[in-house]
Design a protein around this motif. Structure first.
Motif, PDB file in Angstrom:
ATOM      1  N   PHE A 142       0.806  -1.218   0.000  1.00 39.55           N
ATOM      2  CA  PHE A 142       0.000   0.000   0.000  1.00 39.55           C
ATOM      3  C   PHE A 142       0.845   1.278   0.000  1.00 39.55           C
ATOM      4  O   PHE A 142       0.923   1.985  -0.991  1.00 39.55           O
ATOM      5  N   THR A 146       1.208   0.858  -3.927  1.00 41.38           N
ATOM      6  CA  THR A 146      -0.126   1.101  -4.490  1.00 41.38           C
ATOM      7  C   THR A 146      -0.537   2.567  -4.385  1.00 41.38           C
ATOM      8  O   THR A 146      -1.073   3.139  -5.349  1.00 41.38           O
ATOM      9  N   LEU A 147      -0.299   3.184  -3.238  1.00 48.46           N
ATOM     10  CA  LEU A 147      -0.680   4.597  -3.080  1.00 48.46           C
ATOM     11  C   LEU A 147       0.094   5.509  -4.040  1.00 48.46           C
ATOM     12  O   LEU A 147      -0.525   6.297  -4.766  1.00 48.46           O
ATOM     13  N   LEU A 151      -1.515   7.720  -7.186  1.00 45.60           N
ATOM     14  CA  LEU A 151      -1.337   9.173  -7.336  1.00 45.60           C
ATOM     15  C   LEU A 151      -0.822   9.524  -8.732  1.00 45.60           C
ATOM     16  O   LEU A 151      -1.219  10.544  -9.306  1.00 45.60           O
ATOM     17  N   ILE A 288       2.980  16.147  -7.428  1.00 44.90           N
ATOM     18  CA  ILE A 288       2.058  15.837  -6.316  1.00 44.90           C
ATOM     19  C   ILE A 288       2.882  15.575  -5.064  1.00 44.90           C
ATOM     20  O   ILE A 288       3.825  14.780  -5.097  1.00 44.90           O
ATOM     21  N   ASP A 289       2.539  16.259  -3.985  1.00 43.63           N
ATOM     22  CA  ASP A 289       3.297  16.170  -2.737  1.00 43.63           C
ATOM     23  C   ASP A 289       2.305  15.853  -1.617  1.00 43.63           C
ATOM     24  O   ASP A 289       1.527  16.710  -1.200  1.00 43.63           O
ATOM     25  N   VAL A 290       2.323  14.606  -1.170  1.00 39.71           N
ATOM     26  CA  VAL A 290       1.318  14.117  -0.226  1.00 39.71           C
ATOM     27  C   VAL A 290       1.966  13.749   1.105  1.00 39.71           C
ATOM     28  O   VAL A 290       3.018  13.113   1.131  1.00 39.71           O
ATOM     29  N   THR A 291       1.324  14.148   2.187  1.00 40.85           N
ATOM     30  CA  THR A 291       1.799  13.800   3.523  1.00 40.85           C
ATOM     31  C   THR A 291       0.684  13.097   4.288  1.00 40.85           C
ATOM     32  O   THR A 291      -0.460  13.547   4.260  1.00 40.85           O
ATOM     33  N   ILE A 292       1.025  11.996   4.945  1.00 40.73           N
ATOM     34  CA  ILE A 292       0.074  11.361   5.868  1.00 40.73           C
ATOM     35  C   ILE A 292       0.567  11.676   7.275  1.00 40.73           C
ATOM     36  O   ILE A 292       1.623  11.195   7.707  1.00 40.73           O
ATOM     37  N   LYS A 293      -0.198  12.505   7.958  1.00 41.68           N
ATOM     38  CA  LYS A 293       0.192  13.000   9.270  1.00 41.68           C
ATOM     39  C   LYS A 293       0.340  11.843  10.258  1.00 41.68           C
ATOM     40  O   LYS A 293      -0.576  11.025  10.393  1.00 41.68           O
ATOM     41  N   LEU A 296       0.680   5.991   8.636  1.00 44.46           N
ATOM     42  CA  LEU A 296      -0.396   4.997   8.698  1.00 44.46           C
ATOM     43  C   LEU A 296       0.035   3.877   9.646  1.00 44.46           C
ATOM     44  O   LEU A 296       1.136   3.340   9.519  1.00 44.46           O
ATOM     45  N   ASP A 299       0.277  -2.248  11.755  1.00 39.08           N
ATOM     46  CA  ASP A 299      -0.405  -3.496  12.090  1.00 39.08           C
ATOM     47  C   ASP A 299      -1.905  -3.392  11.838  1.00 39.08           C
ATOM     48  O   ASP A 299      -2.520  -4.307  11.284  1.00 39.08           O
ATOM     49  N   LEU A 300      -2.503  -2.264  12.228  1.00 36.20           N
ATOM     50  CA  LEU A 300      -3.942  -2.068  11.990  1.00 36.20           C
ATOM     51  C   LEU A 300      -4.247  -2.065  10.500  1.00 36.20           C
ATOM     52  O   LEU A 300      -5.200  -2.692  10.042  1.00 36.20           O
ATOM     53  N   ALA A 301      -3.406  -1.342   9.734  1.00 31.46           N
ATOM     54  CA  ALA A 301      -3.676  -1.198   8.306  1.00 31.46           C
ATOM     55  C   ALA A 301      -3.460  -2.518   7.565  1.00 31.46           C
ATOM     56  O   ALA A 301      -4.209  -2.835   6.638  1.00 31.46           O
TER      57      ALA A 301
END
Lengths: 333, 333
Positions: A142, A146-147, A151, A288-293, A296, A299-301
């Motif tokens: 992911f 994939t992510l 994008l 494209i400049d993406v941040t996941i605060k 992620l 283990d949950l994902a």
């Protein structure tokens, strides 16, 4: 009422247990079997082994052939190891039993170049038995493949894909903390890196999946594994890392295309990481400049991605597929 | 050598022209026809009309039937309007000519509830003729639906999906600046909102696509359209907005599930927007908080998404599909 989907859980370690807990909360899914070789687990109720709130009426067995034959599961969720040469006989058993397979085996995420022979064998057999085999998880599966691929779908052209993932392993399971060498001396770390016992598995697979999606021919893939040294004493729920010892791993992967670093994956997993987070930067038109605060939660994902793959895998064509072949996942109710 | 994919461009306005420019830079694609009703464009070379660097040897025609019959295109890229009841006869023509269709018609992005009758008709006819019809673009089609849906794929459960998109229209085409009411007085703005001439089309479709992906039953969808009033004089390449007049639109959509605002889409498009950017926040397990720095450039991304959809649409099953049914897009070489 639609008939529930019959699922077997193959491997009831920490990830397998997380999957079982999630499965038992989902509508339309029935767990019909569980496989593990751990003597502590065999014969016990799967709910107890997985730490579920209640027994599940399914008992863990070490006889994979028997469970698979009896269960006739639509899908086996497989979570026993990272290396494809070790786990592929288990996956082949599932295929021969006529079940689709979704596995967290990191090397299965995109095995066509790194484990070509096994990949071809799996694909051929899956097609013969009319089932789909998929390797997935949060990484690989992911965040670093994939992510970023998804994008690039909004780009007219792409020149570089860069992903950075910084994980604070304090919040993760002990097994992962061991895998990243937390608590070792720098010398022990180097020795275990040489033995390939300390490292994240799947970086090369992610790079090759991205290159394939973009139609890029890789000159080569390079990977380095270095220790992150603790500068103060840091502590997790499970272990303590003293100042000067190894807090975790810093792993860097590069996909070189026409002599240029076209894909760079930068992964740091350590106990006490200061600024955990994920970022994806696509150099292209548009950029494209993406941040996941905060990043992620791994283990949950991973459990989520495995379970959310089920409806897509059941509808997919037979063969060995990867995440880039499936429709966009979504959280199932 | 594989045979090039034959493409017809239907509609050579600003978006159609951007698509043509991108197509002409891609490998393995051949533009075999172009349709537009604008007398200024008919009979001219498509490259000249679209502002391409060179003529394309294809001439714009206003006779859709003739172009479609002669071209026998694998795919028609359709970009003539936002409203499905207006453009569906054009799309049906393409289907009956045996071509797959990828359209930027906003209401086609997820029409099963908002334009049910037309959606059923398109789906039935597409299946009869063995072709696929897709509505897509950056919004609807990606930033406020497909991307948040894809992110929920990493969630064990989801309670709320919120997307905010702030676009500085100064960088966008004049047509878009007019659509958002830039330069109007607040009174003119309100009148045109009543006449549905000033608004972004597709917010409701995005909300319904997300709900469908998550298996949520919507009680209702609410939408408000308000002006953004300029607090200083602002200027774009095309027009000037004086202090006190309308700089653009602030549109808010809510999807209500069991009495709760489960989906909120907050869109601001105005000339001189101070902090353009996109953000997607998923409340769930794990929570996911994603920011796209500066926001995704709409016109560039829409053309990209349309063109990058081509290989997926050619492989897809016949019928009326939406972005959540297709494999993850990626930038084609």
């Amino acid at each position: 009422m639609t008939r529930p989907i019959k699922v077997v859980q193959y491997g009831v370690g920490p990830i397998g247990s997380a999957i079982v807990n999630l499965l038992s909360a989902k509508q339309g899914i029935k767990i019909v079997g569980a496989i593990d070789i751990d003597k502590e687990k065999v014969g016990k109720d799967l709910g107890d082994v997985a730490g579920a709130p209640r027994p599940l009426g399914v008992f863990v067995s070490n006889d994979a052939d028997e469970v698979l034959a009896k269960a006739k599961a639509e899908v086996v969720l497989h979570s026993t190891g990272s290396y494809l040469n070790v786990v592929s006989p288990q996956i082949l058993k599932c295929v021969k039993a006529g079940s689709n397979v979704i596995s967290t085996c990191e090397e299965l995420a995109y095995p066509f170049e790194t484990n070509q022979k096994i990949a071809l064998q799996l694909d051929r057999l899956a097609k013969r038995y009319g089932v789909t085999v998929l390797g997935t998880g949060v990484n690989p599966g992911f965040i670093m493949d994939t992510l970023p691929i998804a994008l690039t779908g909004a780009c007219q052209s792409v020149t570089q894909v860069s992903v950075t993932r910084i994980v604070d392993a304090s919040r993760r399971r002990l097994q992962l903390q061991r895998k990243i060498g937390a608590g070792l001396s720098p010398e022990e770390f180097q020795r275990l890196v040489q033995e390939r016992k300390v490292r994240h598995v799947g970086l090369e697979e992610s790079i090759r999946m991205i290159a394939s999606a973009l139609g890029w021919k890789l000159d080569r893939v390079e990977e380095t594994v270095e220790p992150v040294i603790a500068e103060v004493d840091v502590e997790s729920q499970f272990l303590k890392v003293e100042n000067g010892r190894v807090a975790g791993v810093k792993q860097f992967g590069r996909g070189v295309v026409r002599g240029r670093e076209a894909i760079t994956l930068d992964l740091q997993i350590c106990v006490g990481a200061k600024e955990p987070g994920d970022s994806v930067v696509i150099e292209g038109v548009p950029p494209i400049d993406v941040t996941i605060k905060g990043g992620l939660h791994g283990d949950l994902a991973t459990a989520a991605i495995v379970v959310n793959s089920i409806p897509k895998v059941l509808k997919a064509e037979p063969g060995l597929l990867t995440m880039k072949d499936l429709p966009v996942l979504s959280a199932i109710p």
